[in-house]
Design an enzyme around this catalytic site. Structure first.
Site, short mmCIF file in Angstrom:
data_model
loop_
_atom_site.label_atom_id
_atom_site.label_comp_id
_atom_site.label_asym_id
_atom_site.label_seq_id
_atom_site.Cartn_x
_atom_site.Cartn_y
_atom_site.Cartn_z
CB CYS A 1 -1.66 -5.56 2.19
SG CYS A 1 -1.64 -4.50 3.65
CE1 TYR B 1 -4.93 2.16 0.48
CE2 TYR B 1 -2.74 2.88 1.17
CZ TYR B 1 -3.57 1.90 0.64
OH TYR B 1 -3.06 0.70 0.28
#
Length: 322
Positions: free
Chosen positions: A33, A164
Site C-alpha cells: 500500500c 487511482y
C-alpha cells in the site's frame, strides 16, 4: 483508499488521551500500500523502529480484508489478532466503512487510535521528536509547513490519488480528465527536478516521502494495470533520476517490497487481470544504476545522518525479481 474514520492525534502532550510513549502503539501496515509505505519510510528515516513497532500484513487479502498470515499461526504476535479488521472492531463493533492501513493501534486495549494516513507521518515527524534518532532529518520544518501542505495536496490530488482516478474510471470523460491531470503534473515535476535535487531544494522533506511510493509503483503497476500509459517513469529523465536517488537513500528503497506490490495489485485488484497472471518484473537492478543527481548539490539528510541498517529488512524478492 477508505476514508480516515479514526482521526485521533498522538501527541507529545503527556496529559493527552493518546500521548507519545515508546512501545505503547503498534502500526499495522502493508508493504504493498502506498499510503502505508509513506508511514513506513518516515518511521525508518526518523529511527522510530523500536519505539513504534509494526505488523506487516499479507499482500493478498481475502473477503475479510488484510490478514496476518505471514506470522506464525496466522496471528499478529503482539496484538494476537488475525485480521486488521479485528483492531477496528475492538474500537467500534459497529464500524463498517473499511479497514485500511496504515492504522496505529493502542497495544494495551487493541483499539485503533488513528488510520489518518495524511497525519500519521506528520505526527511522527513532529510529535514524536523526543524519540527520534540522533541525526534524523527534519521532514516537516517550521517555516515551510504551509508550503509542504500545499505541495502535498497537489501531489495527492494529481498523482497519489490521480493514478487511482485513472485506473478506476468508469467513463471516458472521467478517465481523460484524470489522465490529463496526472501526466501534466508528472511533466511539471520532471521539469522542476531538472534544476534541484529534491522537490523543495537540497534535502528531503515530507513531500519527497509523499511522492516516492507512487513513483516506485508507476511502471510496475500504474502504467499497464491502471492504463496510465502516456509515458513510463523511465522516460521522464529527471523524475526517473530523482526516483533512483531516493531509492538508493537509506530509508526509502530498503522499505520497498516489489514482490508484495506485484502480488497485491495483480492478484487482488484483478478486474483487468481475470486470469490472475503475475508479471515477471521489475528488474530491481535498474533502480540501483547511477543517477548523477549529486551534481545538483545538496544531501538527502542535510547536516544529519542516514539511518542504520533496517530492523525489518525486506525479504529477497521472488517472482518480482525474476
Amino acid at each position: 483508499m477508505a476514508p480516515s474514520r479514526f482521526t485521533a492525534r498522538i501527541t507529545a502532550d503527556e496529559g493527552a488521551t493518546w500521548s507519545v510513549a515508546a512501545g505503547r502503539y503498534r502500526m499495522l501496515v502493508s508493504r504493498a500500500c502506498p499510503f502505508a509505505s509513506r508511514a513506513l519510510i518516515v518511521r525508518r528515516l526518523l529511527g522510530l523502529e523500536v519505539a513504534l513497532t509494526v505488523a506487516i500484513v499479507d499482500p493478498i487479502q481475502d473477503e475479510l480484508g488484510w490478514r496476518f498470515t505471514l506470522d506464525e499461526g496466522g496471528r499478529d504476535p503482539v496484538l494476537g489478532i488475525r485480521y486488521v479488521r479485528d483492531a477496528y472492531l475492538a474500537a467500534d463493533p459497529g464500524h463498517a466503512s473499511g479497514f485500511p492501513v496504515p492504522a496505529v493501534v493502542d497495544v494495551e486495549s487493541g483499539h485503533v487510535v488513528t488510520n489518518d494516513f495524511a497525519t500519521i507521518p506528520i505526527d511522527l515527524a513532529t510529535q514524536w521528536r523526543s524519540l527520534h534518532r540522533p541525526g534524523a532529518p527534519d521532514l516537516y520544518p517550521d517555516g515551510r509547513r504551509e508550503e509542504i501542505d500545499e505541495f502535498n495536496a497537489i501531489l495527492h490530488r494529481d498523482v497519489v490519488s490521480g493514478v487511482y482516478e485513472v485506473g478506476m474510471a468508469r467513463s471516458q470523460a472521467d478517465y481523460d480528465r484524470a489522465f490529463t491531470a496526472l501526466f501534466s503534473r508528472l511533466e511539471q515535476l520532471d521539469a522542476r527536478l531538472a534544476s534541484r535535487r529534491f522537490l523543495l531544494g537540497d534535502r528531503i522533506t515530507d513531500v519527497d516521502v509523499h511522492l516516492f511510493p507512487s513513483l516506485v509503483r508507476f511502471d510496475l503497476v500504474y502504467h499497464g494495470h491502471f492504463r496510465c500509459n502516456r509515458v513510463k517513469l523511465v522516460e521522464l529523465p529527471h523524475l526517473w533520476g530523482y526516483a533512483r536517488d531516493l531509492f538508493q537513500t537509506p530509508g526509502f528503497g530498503d522499505t520497498v517490497d516489489f514482490d508484495h506490490i506485484n502480488r497485491h495489485y495483480h492478484l487482488v485488484l484483478d478486474e483487468s487481470n481475470p486470469h490472475h497472471l503475475l508479471p515477471g518484473g521489475p528488474d530491481r537492478t535498474l533502480w540501483l544504476t547511477a543517477h548523477g543527481r549529486e551534481e545538483l548539490g545538496g544531501a538527502p539528510f542535510g547536516d544529519g545522518t542516514p539511518p542504520g541498517p533496517p530492523r525489518e529488512p525486506v525479504p529477497p524478492a521472488g517472482r518480482a525479481d525474476a
